[in-house]
Motif scaffolding. Sequence first.
Motif, PDB file in Angstrom:
ATOM      1  N   PHE A 388       0.834  -1.210   0.000  1.00 10.46           N
ATOM      2  CA  PHE A 388       0.000   0.000   0.000  1.00 10.46           C
ATOM      3  C   PHE A 388       0.863   1.254   0.000  1.00 10.46           C
ATOM      4  N   GLU A 389       0.302   2.300  -0.592  1.00 14.27           N
ATOM      5  CA  GLU A 389       1.038   3.566  -0.705  1.00 14.27           C
ATOM      6  C   GLU A 389       0.933   4.378   0.588  1.00 14.27           C
ATOM      7  N   ARG A 390       1.583   3.869   1.643  1.00  6.46           N
ATOM      8  CA  ARG A 390       1.596   4.630   2.898  1.00  6.46           C
ATOM      9  C   ARG A 390       2.993   4.564   3.476  1.00  6.46           C
ATOM     10  N   MET A 391       3.497   5.732   3.881  1.00  2.66           N
ATOM     11  CA  MET A 391       4.885   5.799   4.349  1.00  2.66           C
ATOM     12  C   MET A 391       5.140   4.868   5.533  1.00  2.66           C
ATOM     13  N   ASP A 392       4.203   4.810   6.478  1.00  2.00           N
ATOM     14  CA  ASP A 392       4.453   3.964   7.656  1.00  2.00           C
ATOM     15  C   ASP A 392       4.560   2.485   7.254  1.00  2.00           C
ATOM     16  N   VAL A 393       3.685   2.064   6.315  1.00  2.00           N
ATOM     17  CA  VAL A 393       3.714   0.669   5.869  1.00  2.00           C
ATOM     18  C   VAL A 393       5.031   0.397   5.121  1.00  2.00           C
ATOM     19  N   PHE A 398      10.585  -1.918   4.829  1.00  2.00           N
ATOM     20  CA  PHE A 398      12.027  -1.766   4.574  1.00  2.00           C
ATOM     21  C   PHE A 398      12.873  -2.056   5.824  1.00  2.00           C
ATOM     22  N   THR A 399      12.324  -1.762   6.990  1.00  2.00           N
ATOM     23  CA  THR A 399      13.036  -2.112   8.228  1.00  2.00           C
ATOM     24  C   THR A 399      13.205  -3.631   8.291  1.00  2.00           C
ATOM     25  N   GLN A 400      12.130  -4.338   7.954  1.00  2.00           N
ATOM     26  CA  GLN A 400      12.212  -5.805   7.971  1.00  2.00           C
ATOM     27  C   GLN A 400      13.177  -6.323   6.902  1.00  2.00           C
ATOM     28  N   LEU A 401      13.092  -5.720   5.712  1.00  2.00           N
ATOM     29  CA  LEU A 401      13.985  -6.164   4.620  1.00  2.00           C
ATOM     30  C   LEU A 401      15.441  -6.011   5.022  1.00  2.00           C
ATOM     31  N   THR A 427      16.442   1.863   6.480  1.00  2.00           N
ATOM     32  CA  THR A 427      17.421   0.770   6.403  1.00  2.00           C
ATOM     33  C   THR A 427      18.800   1.261   6.826  1.00  2.00           C
ATOM     34  N   SER A 428      19.704   0.303   7.060  1.00  2.00           N
ATOM     35  CA  SER A 428      21.084   0.684   7.369  1.00  2.00           C
ATOM     36  C   SER A 428      21.914   0.703   6.095  1.00  2.00           C
ATOM     37  N   ARG A 429      21.254   0.503   4.923  1.00  2.00           N
ATOM     38  CA  ARG A 429      21.994   0.414   3.654  1.00  2.00           C
ATOM     39  C   ARG A 429      21.287   1.186   2.526  1.00  2.00           C
TER      40      ARG A 429
END
Length: 703
Positions: A388-393, A398-401, A427-429
């Motif tokens: 979905f097009e929502r920044m929080d989602v 991306f945190t999980q990725l 992300t850290s990358r």
Amino acid sequence: MKDFNDVVTLEIEEGIAVVTLNSPPVNALSHAVRTGLRDAFAAANADDTAEAIVLICAGRTFIAGADISEFGSDAPKDTGASIFSVLDDSPKPVIAAIHGTALGGGLEVALSAHYRVATTSAKVGLPEVHLGLLPGGGGTQRLPRLTGAATALDLITSGRHVPAAEALALGIVDEVVSDDDLRGSAVHFARQIADKGGPLTRVRDLDEKVAADRDNPELFDQFVESHPKLFRGFIAPTEIVECIRAAVTLPFDEGMAEEQARFQTLLNSSESAAQRYYFFAERAARKIADVPADTPRIPVNTVGIIGAGTMGGGIAMNFVNAGIPVTIVEQKQEALDRGLATIRKNYERTASKGRITTAQVEERMGLITGSVSMDDLATVDMVIEAVFERMDVKKDVFTQLDRICKPGAILATNTSALNVDEIASATSRPEYVVGTHFFSPANVMKLLENVRGEKTSKEVIATVMALSRTIGKIAVLVGVCPGFVGNRILFARSRASEQLVMEGAMPWDVDRALTNFGLPMGTYQMSDLAGLDIGWVKGEPTAYPIKDALCELDRRGQKTGAGFYDYDESRKATPSPITAQIVEDERAKAGVTPREISEEEILERALLPMINEGFKILQEGMAERASDIDVVYVNGYGWPVYRGGPMFYAEQLGAEAVLEKLRGYQERLGEDFAPAALLEAVVAKGQSISTLTKADAASLTAD
Ligand code: 3HC
Ligand code: NAI
């Protein structure tokens, strides 16, 4: 071995003259090539030890056509016989040995030979129509003599590349040989002809096929009537039909004269200028100033897609079609099943049209693994997020990725409007994070906007740009800004359209002006197709009160059977009296007395803000070059290619005229029309528009 102009060599092998053309990248018929070939043929014909002549090319392909960059340039003109009649008139049999693609002037050279031998993987075609041209080297006269007019009409108006086996069946080539040893096969073929003592078959002398067509003169008008789309807005197809008619009705030399006259007319047309410009624009878009061609690329052999909705499914299909296995992750099994079923249905529909086999449907489905766990993305080389097009989602994903994916995996987002840098910050990358903005339907639309984040590495950009080609997309690199390039320019048009409607034009008047210009849809037809409720929340007014009012009435576009237009069961649109009433009410609320607005003014006010936005995009460095903006518009938004794209169109209007008109509208209508600083600078410095790069834009606006 003799050498001619450094591009052609002549050797004698077993009594056969082998003329080899070597002019990378595609052996185009430049002036040097034409003179080199002419001299080599003269030498071969003068050499008593040679009984026949083989024309073959080195490198990746047979001649790919005239050198397009010479058209409209001051390249030296030929003197003496054309290369086509040099082959045709050769007293010794000439055999063209074709590999790769014999296209345009390349096929015309081959058609001027007495025989044609092609490798299994070779393709032939006359694609000049895509450049707004017709085959000007005798193609319209020789091809019908080999295939008959009906096939020639199909091939030359479509420009399609015909595989060797089909070319053999159609009589375009005489023999198909293995890819392994074309030269050996061609020399062998020539030897046989020489031993038999000919015949010296000249295509120009064949009459059987065209004689049969003479008894069926209505075939031309029937062709035109049954292909209306082909002719809409384009001028070359009509000229092609007339040339083929001439091939059937006139002696060869008169047909050639007709072809030449019509070729020259097209060559001088603005349509062809636009299409030739576009040919190079599409190729230029692959080049990124600070990412050299030899930048190392990251191998991408497996891809993960998150979200199996409208976009995720289509995106997955692109990779699968290119043989790259995909893992699709959804939140729930049910959504996953639905997404996979849609993909299967799409493939089955393609199979039912005969475009792929049922075995291929299974093969492709076999490349897809469904999952409801992001952990299954631990080993993939690249992930594309389409949730979905929502920044929080997005940030959560991306945190999980970042936690799950292996080091070096590319993390891409398909966001259409969110800030890619902010997503990367989860992300850290961030150097591995990039935007890949596909267009809907993602398995069909050619355009891909690859979005370069502030920290995206050069390797990632090089990889994503190359991968785009692998999956059959035309990619343009863009920067992070609202709407990127395509939608940002579209927003400018939407604002301008709304202003026009509030002032006196009806939505269908705006659409008519745009479709008459050559766009497939106008602002409001497009809105009805996409859905009026994108970004609309009940009870919350947007900047578009007419649209809001329609949504309140549940007129949310084609999907609800009504929007700006009314739709019947076959989705035929008619202007709606309800919409007209809403428009009038909104004008009354704003205290506007409507006035008649001419089609010319509508068009200017809709298109100039798009052009102006293009300048702003370039000025901010959000596109690599002006022509990239045109590639976005032609491929993603249906801008007619015979008008080149908004920036090329601006060039044709003249930068000064564009600036003056914008200033005029600015005075009358306000700051939406305020000219971009870059446009002002371009006019002040007398710069051309369509060749502008990001670097030019920066230096032009620096002072
Ligand atoms: N003239 C000049 N340059 C050409 C060219 C041509 N006909 N065809 C290709 N090139 C250039 C490209 O611009 C590109 O240059 P770049 O590397 O500097 O960007 C390079 O050759 C390689 O081309 P591609 O990247 O397109 O390579 P592909 O391998 O993907 O495709 C091709 C090869 C199928 C031959 C494709 O280039 C093509 O379709 N070329 C155009 C063919 C064509 O339209 N021929 C007709 C020309 S008009 C004509 O012949 C008129 C005659 O009837 C009188
Ligand atoms: P959609 O609503 O059809 O599909 C989104 C899917 O993502 C849903 O199936 C949902 O279940 C799934 N999803 C949501 N959160 C998830 C999670 N955490 N893990 C796994 N799956 C999850 O939306 P659509 O239209 O496909 O859009 C997806 C993205 O593509 C959005 O960012 C959108 O802005 C963008 N986009 C959409 C275009 C369009 O025309 N629809 C065009 C270009 C971009």
